[in-house]
Design an enzyme around this catalytic site. Structure first.
Site, PDB file in Angstrom:
ATOM      1  N   GLU A  21       1.008  -1.200   0.007  1.00  0.00           N
ATOM      2  CA  GLU A  21       0.205  -0.063   0.018  1.00  0.00           C
ATOM      3  C   GLU A  21       0.873   1.212  -0.094  1.00  0.00           C
ATOM      4  O   GLU A  21       2.015   1.328  -0.122  1.00  0.00           O
ATOM      5  CB  GLU A  21      -0.863   0.019   1.205  1.00  0.00           C
ATOM      6  CG  GLU A  21      -2.122   0.901   1.116  1.00  0.00           C
ATOM      7  CD  GLU A  21      -3.232   0.675   1.912  1.00  0.00           C
ATOM      8  OE1 GLU A  21      -3.933   1.601   2.590  1.00  0.00           O
ATOM      9  OE2 GLU A  21      -3.406  -0.557   2.428  1.00  0.00           O
ATOM     10  N   ASN A 154      -8.545   5.825   5.088  1.00  0.00           N
ATOM     11  CA  ASN A 154      -7.807   5.588   3.832  1.00  0.00           C
ATOM     12  C   ASN A 154      -7.475   6.668   3.068  1.00  0.00           C
ATOM     13  O   ASN A 154      -8.505   7.527   2.759  1.00  0.00           O
ATOM     14  CB  ASN A 154      -8.225   4.266   2.962  1.00  0.00           C
ATOM     15  CG  ASN A 154      -7.491   2.960   3.336  1.00  0.00           C
ATOM     16  OD1 ASN A 154      -6.312   3.082   3.364  1.00  0.00           O
ATOM     17  ND2 ASN A 154      -8.168   2.033   3.726  1.00  0.00           N
ATOM     18  N   ASP A 204     -10.211   2.713  -1.173  1.00  0.00           N
ATOM     19  CA  ASP A 204      -8.894   2.441  -0.436  1.00  0.00           C
ATOM     20  C   ASP A 204      -8.147   3.666  -0.838  1.00  0.00           C
ATOM     21  O   ASP A 204      -8.553   4.686  -0.970  1.00  0.00           O
ATOM     22  CB  ASP A 204      -8.369   0.981  -0.806  1.00  0.00           C
ATOM     23  CG  ASP A 204      -7.573   0.569   0.389  1.00  0.00           C
ATOM     24  OD1 ASP A 204      -6.661   1.223   0.956  1.00  0.00           O
ATOM     25  OD2 ASP A 204      -7.769  -0.564   0.540  1.00  0.00           O
TER      26      ASP A 204
END
Length: 300
Positions: A21, A154, A204
């Site tokens: 991520e 997020n 996300d």
């Protein structure tokens, strides 16, 4: 609305990451994390790119941003707070606010804004609704909780002049938008920018391109979406991994880099936990830096 076929996607890194991520373009390289293993990586362009590990922490590492004027130093959303991370892997904590919460939580995604502040969200390990927060680290090293009542925070993402903040609450399937005062960092005018049905996946990691359009990784949906600033959906890109987690536009090559995750998948695909590249007609600037200089003597 248009869509891209999966065969246009290239796997850049067959990483097998559990939870890659926080993808950002920094100083001519792609930087990303594997959250649960606490690892930070960089990836340079080239005919045969290979990632290089920059650090490994003993706490989860959600995201980093470069520190202005201090090469090889990062501000990091890590463990239960925000810290400076040096090249030797040392953490100099600015604050660990999640140590003071009732629900066990960790830091998640984070990004620096054009004014030199660092913004990072938190999330509860057990998914307790409303237990997540958004924090802001100012250049003087103070860390302030600016939003609460969220769950899985997020993708903080800013427009080019730093006057608009987009933030996803993944558990609620919602992308929110605020006006930002660049001088103070104060937020006003909260509005719902996009909603996701439960069968579509969850928003996300996010980024904003040179045309002020928002790109959103759709966790559980195997896709990336691009939205016009007025909120209507412009494009959906299919990717061959069910859990895309962050998106980063190359500043000059018109391609989108997508991190993905294998975490929790009973049957991960070959692209789960990889870094993917998708050709797109969009670009964005490199990641901004945090303009602070030093950590606080001890967490509050």
């Amino acid at each position: 609305m248009t869509s891209a076929a999966q065969q246009s996607t290239t796997t850049v890194v067959h990483g097998g990451y559990e939870l890659a991520e926080g993808g950002r373009w920094v100083d001519g390289r792609f930087v990303y994390v594997d959250i649960l293993s606490g690892r930070l990586f960089e990836l340079h362009d080239g005919p045969d790119p290979a990632p290089r590990q920059l650090a490994q922490l003993d706490v989860p590492l959600g995201a980093v941003a470069p520190v202005h004027g201090r090469p090889d130093t990062w501000i990091a959303a890590a463990g239960t707070g925000i810290a400076l991370l040096t090249a030797d892997g040392t953490l100099d904590w600015l604050d660990r606010p999640e140590d003071r919460t009732l629900v066990p939580s960790r830091m998640n995604d984070g990004v620096a804004d054009p004014a030199g502040r660092f913004w990072a969200g938190s999330m509860p390990y057990d998914g307790t609704p409303g237990a997540g927060s958004l924090y802001r680290a100012d250049p003087d090293g103070t860390v302030e909780r600016v939003l609460d009542g969220l769950t899985i925070v997020n993708g903080p993402a800013f427009n080019a002049d730093g006057t608009v903040l987009y933030l996803a609450d993944s558990a609620a399937g919602t992308v929110h938008r605020w006006r930002v005062d660049p001088a103070t960092g104060d937020l006003t005018g909260r509005e719902t920018f996009a909603r996701f049905r439960s069968d579509e996946g969850s928003p996300d990691g996010m980024t904003v391109d040179d045309e002020d359009c928002l790109w959103v990784a759709v966790w559980g949906g195997g896709a990336v979406r691009r939205y016009h600033p007025d909120g209507h959906l412009l494009q959906t890109l299919a990717v061959p991994a069910p859990q895309p987690s962050s998106v980063c536009l190359h500043p000059s090559q018109s391609r989108l880099l997508v991190t993905t995750a294998g975490h929790g998948l009973p049957r991960p695909t070959a692209a789960s936990g990889a870094v993917l590249s998708v050709p797109v007609p969009a670009r964005s600037p490199e990641a901004r830096s945090w303009h602070g200089s030093s950590g606080s003597p001890a967490p509050r």
